[in-house]
Scaffold this active site. Structure first.
Site, PDB file in Angstrom:
ATOM      1  N   SER A 290      38.951  99.698 -35.514  1.00 59.76           N
ATOM      2  CA  SER A 290      37.859  98.877 -35.055  1.00 59.76           C
ATOM      3  C   SER A 290      36.903  98.798 -36.160  1.00 59.76           C
ATOM      4  CB  SER A 290      37.300  99.791 -33.702  1.00 59.76           C
ATOM      5  OG  SER A 290      36.095  98.888 -33.452  1.00 59.76           O
TER       6      SER A 290
ATOM      7  N   TYR B   1      33.862 106.975 -29.146  1.00 61.69           N
ATOM      8  CA  TYR B   1      34.853 105.862 -29.501  1.00 61.69           C
ATOM      9  C   TYR B   1      34.856 105.639 -30.894  1.00 61.69           C
ATOM     10  CZ  TYR B   1      36.935 101.189 -29.792  1.00 61.69           C
ATOM     11  OH  TYR B   1      37.719 100.088 -30.179  1.00 61.69           O
TER      12      TYR B   1
HETATM   13  N1  LIG Z   1      38.874  94.114 -27.867  1.00 61.02           N
HETATM   14  C1  LIG Z   1      38.132  94.708 -28.801  1.00 61.02           C
HETATM   15  O1  LIG Z   1      36.982  94.035 -29.029  1.00 61.02           O
HETATM   16  C2  LIG Z   1      38.508  95.552 -29.779  1.00 61.02           C
HETATM   17  C3  LIG Z   1      39.723  96.329 -29.537  1.00 61.02           C
HETATM   18  N2  LIG Z   1      40.153  97.275 -30.530  1.00 61.02           N
HETATM   19  C4  LIG Z   1      41.097  98.198 -30.315  1.00 61.02           C
HETATM   20  O2  LIG Z   1      42.210  97.570 -29.873  1.00 61.02           O
HETATM   21  C5  LIG Z   1      43.137  98.280 -29.310  1.00 61.02           C
HETATM   22  C6  LIG Z   1      43.582  97.408 -27.996  1.00 61.02           C
HETATM   23  O3  LIG Z   1      42.554  97.415 -27.338  1.00 61.02           O
HETATM   24  P1  LIG Z   1      42.322  95.904 -26.501  1.00 61.02           P
HETATM   25  O4  LIG Z   1      43.868  94.876 -26.364  1.00 61.02           O
HETATM   26  O5  LIG Z   1      41.240  95.097 -26.951  1.00 61.02           O
HETATM   27  O6  LIG Z   1      42.082  96.431 -25.166  1.00 61.02           O
HETATM   28  P2  LIG Z   1      42.981  95.954 -23.634  1.00 61.02           P
HETATM   29  O7  LIG Z   1      42.033  97.107 -22.389  1.00 61.02           O
HETATM   30  O8  LIG Z   1      43.101  94.808 -23.136  1.00 61.02           O
HETATM   31  O9  LIG Z   1      44.279  96.643 -24.040  1.00 61.02           O
HETATM   32  C7  LIG Z   1      44.382  98.240 -23.914  1.00 61.02           C
HETATM   33  C8  LIG Z   1      45.799  98.476 -24.017  1.00 61.02           C
HETATM   34  O10 LIG Z   1      46.171  99.915 -24.112  1.00 61.02           O
HETATM   35  C9  LIG Z   1      46.694 100.520 -23.160  1.00 61.02           C
HETATM   36  N3  LIG Z   1      46.364 101.858 -22.575  1.00 61.02           N
HETATM   37  C10 LIG Z   1      44.915 102.163 -22.398  1.00 61.02           C
HETATM   38  N4  LIG Z   1      45.004 103.385 -21.837  1.00 61.02           N
HETATM   39  C11 LIG Z   1      46.162 103.766 -21.844  1.00 61.02           C
HETATM   40  C12 LIG Z   1      46.921 105.205 -21.348  1.00 61.02           C
HETATM   41  N5  LIG Z   1      46.055 106.131 -20.822  1.00 61.02           N
HETATM   42  N6  LIG Z   1      48.215 105.297 -21.371  1.00 61.02           N
HETATM   43  C13 LIG Z   1      48.763 104.145 -21.841  1.00 61.02           C
HETATM   44  N7  LIG Z   1      48.272 102.784 -22.248  1.00 61.02           N
HETATM   45  C14 LIG Z   1      47.310 102.840 -22.212  1.00 61.02           C
HETATM   46  C15 LIG Z   1      46.545  99.403 -21.933  1.00 61.02           C
HETATM   47  O11 LIG Z   1      47.769  99.451 -21.016  1.00 61.02           O
HETATM   48  P3  LIG Z   1      47.595  99.972 -19.588  1.00 61.02           P
HETATM   49  O12 LIG Z   1      46.365  99.490 -19.180  1.00 61.02           O
HETATM   50  O13 LIG Z   1      48.784  99.206 -18.941  1.00 61.02           O
HETATM   51  O14 LIG Z   1      47.953 101.186 -19.602  1.00 61.02           O
HETATM   52  C16 LIG Z   1      46.699  98.205 -22.732  1.00 61.02           C
HETATM   53  O15 LIG Z   1      47.939  97.825 -22.932  1.00 61.02           O
HETATM   54  C17 LIG Z   1      42.383  99.489 -28.726  1.00 61.02           C
HETATM   55  O16 LIG Z   1      42.877 100.730 -29.643  1.00 61.02           O
HETATM   56  C18 LIG Z   1      41.204  98.970 -28.985  1.00 61.02           C
HETATM   57  O17 LIG Z   1      40.269 100.423 -29.083  1.00 61.02           O
HETATM   58  C19 LIG Z   1      39.422  97.450 -31.557  1.00 61.02           C
HETATM   59  C20 LIG Z   1      38.560  96.680 -32.063  1.00 61.02           C
HETATM   60  C21 LIG Z   1      37.823  95.576 -31.120  1.00 61.02           C
HETATM   61  N1  LIG Z   2      34.798  96.511 -32.453  1.00 60.72           N
HETATM   62  C1  LIG Z   2      34.894  96.396 -31.176  1.00 60.72           C
HETATM   63  C2  LIG Z   2      35.477  97.511 -30.347  1.00 60.72           C
HETATM   64  O1  LIG Z   2      36.223  98.225 -30.951  1.00 60.72           O
HETATM   65  C3  LIG Z   2      33.639  95.910 -30.541  1.00 60.72           C
HETATM   66  O2  LIG Z   2      33.065  95.074 -31.236  1.00 60.72           O
HETATM   67  O3  LIG Z   2      33.486  95.893 -29.267  1.00 60.72           O
END
Ligand SMILES: NC(=O)C1=CN([C@@H]2O[C@H](COP(=O)(O)OP(=O)(O)OC[C@H]3O[C@@H](n4cnc5c(N)ncnc54)[C@H](OP(=O)(O)O)[C@@H]3O)[C@@H](O)[C@H]2O)C=CC1
Ligand SMILES: N[C@@H](C=O)C(=O)O
Length: 281
Positions: free
Chosen positions: A162, A175
């Protein structure tokens, strides 16, 4: 734990629970593939003809995605519905792959989430669960799958960190620390594996339009700030997969996010942290 395999057939597609798994093909394993960035990465990989293994908790979303990808791209897609917060989750994924004789060529450590607000607001269990999903699961999966990845002619690990990896973020402190861990781990491992078949890439997205903000319970101010600079999950996935296949070490998708990381590097840390804290209040 639930799973199902989908294979495209010329005369239509349907779930096929194979008694004898196919051993001739390798797969990309994507954690957090049910939605958001992970789902988009799964589609981007399927589009490039990779067979995919989808892991997350939401079984119906995984089932639908597996079937759609198998139909649309004529690849193989299987899924495993599993809570990655469980202590045995990485071993369960590994055992599932082994029992079906799936060979992994690509490991995408994407599953993750944030918990916004003060560190003290959360219970010890809540904080440890997040650390487990964001850090320990990627580490364990990497360790379990590396021997197999090394045996491929070319193999890839893609870690999703991130923009929060580049600075301390008060009110998202833990986080941000998990993401700094992922970035540092990725870079070190990449050097250790130099000269092997395995390339390690760490992608650090900035705000991306997914369920992240809801899950992290980010307040109105933070949501509005994110909306101004949000990228789509599809754009982040395209950059991520492209960078992974190009063997890049560290990537920040989007010009604004690149500039943001540069400013963070340039400016006094205290000022950067106070500014971030105002956003997440
Ligand atoms: N969106 C943003 O602004 C940013 C996101 N990120 C990172 O990107 C990655 C994806 O996040 P993003 O797509 O944005 O968020 P979402 O919440 O849309 O997706 C998260 C994914 O992780 C899965 N997940 C979460 N907790 C669990 C668990 N306990 N067991 C199994 N699966 C799990 C969810 O599936 P389910 O709920 O079905 O279990 C889902 O598929 C993360 O690592 C996040 O930190 C990084 C920077 C920015
Ligand atoms: N970097 C992001 C999370 O990981 C955010 O900007 O929310």
């Amino acid at each position: 734990m639930a799973a199902g395999l989908y294979i495209h057939e010329a005369n239509g597609s349907w779930p096929l629970f194979l008694s004898k798994p196919d051993v001739t093909m390798s797969y990309a394993l994507i954690t957090g593939a049910s939605k958001g960035i992970g789902k988009a990465i799964a589609e981007e990989l399927a589009r490039r003809n990779f067979n995919v293994l989808l892991v997350a908790r939401s079984e119906s979303l995984l089932q639908t995605l597996a079937q759609n990808l198998a139909d649309k791209y004529r690849i193989k897609a299987d899924y495993l519905a599993l809570d990655l917060a469980g202590a045995q989750a990485p071993q369960q994924i590994f055992d599932w792959c082994r029992s079906r004789q799936y060979t992994i060529q690509v490991l995408v450590n994407n599953a993750g989430y944030g918990l916004s607000g003060s560190f003290e607001k959360y219970t010890v269990a809540e904080n440890l669960d997040m650390m487990h999903v964001n850090m320990l699961v990627p580490v364990q999966l990497t360790q379990l799958l590396l021997p197999q990845l090394r045996q491929q002619s070319r193999a890839y690990i893609l870690n999703i960190a991130s923009s929060a990896a580049y600075q301390a973020v008060p009110l998202l402190s833990l986080y941000a620390a998990t993401k700094a861990f992922m970035l540092t781990f990725s870079r070190g491992l990449r050097q250790e594996l130099a000269g092997s078949a395995v390339s390690v890439t760490c992608v650090s997205p900035g705000s991306t339009d997914t369920d992240f903000v809801q899950r992290a319970n980010i307040g109105e101010k933070g949501r509005k700030a994110a909306q101004k600079v949000n990228m789509t999950a599809e754009a982040v996935a395209a950059v991520s997969v492209e960078s992974m296949l190009a063997g890049k070490a560290e990537v920040i998708p989007g010009l604004i996010n690149k500039l943001g990381a540069f400013m963070v590097w340039l400016m006094p840390k205290g000022l950067v942290e106070k500014t971030a804290m105002q956003i997440y209040q």
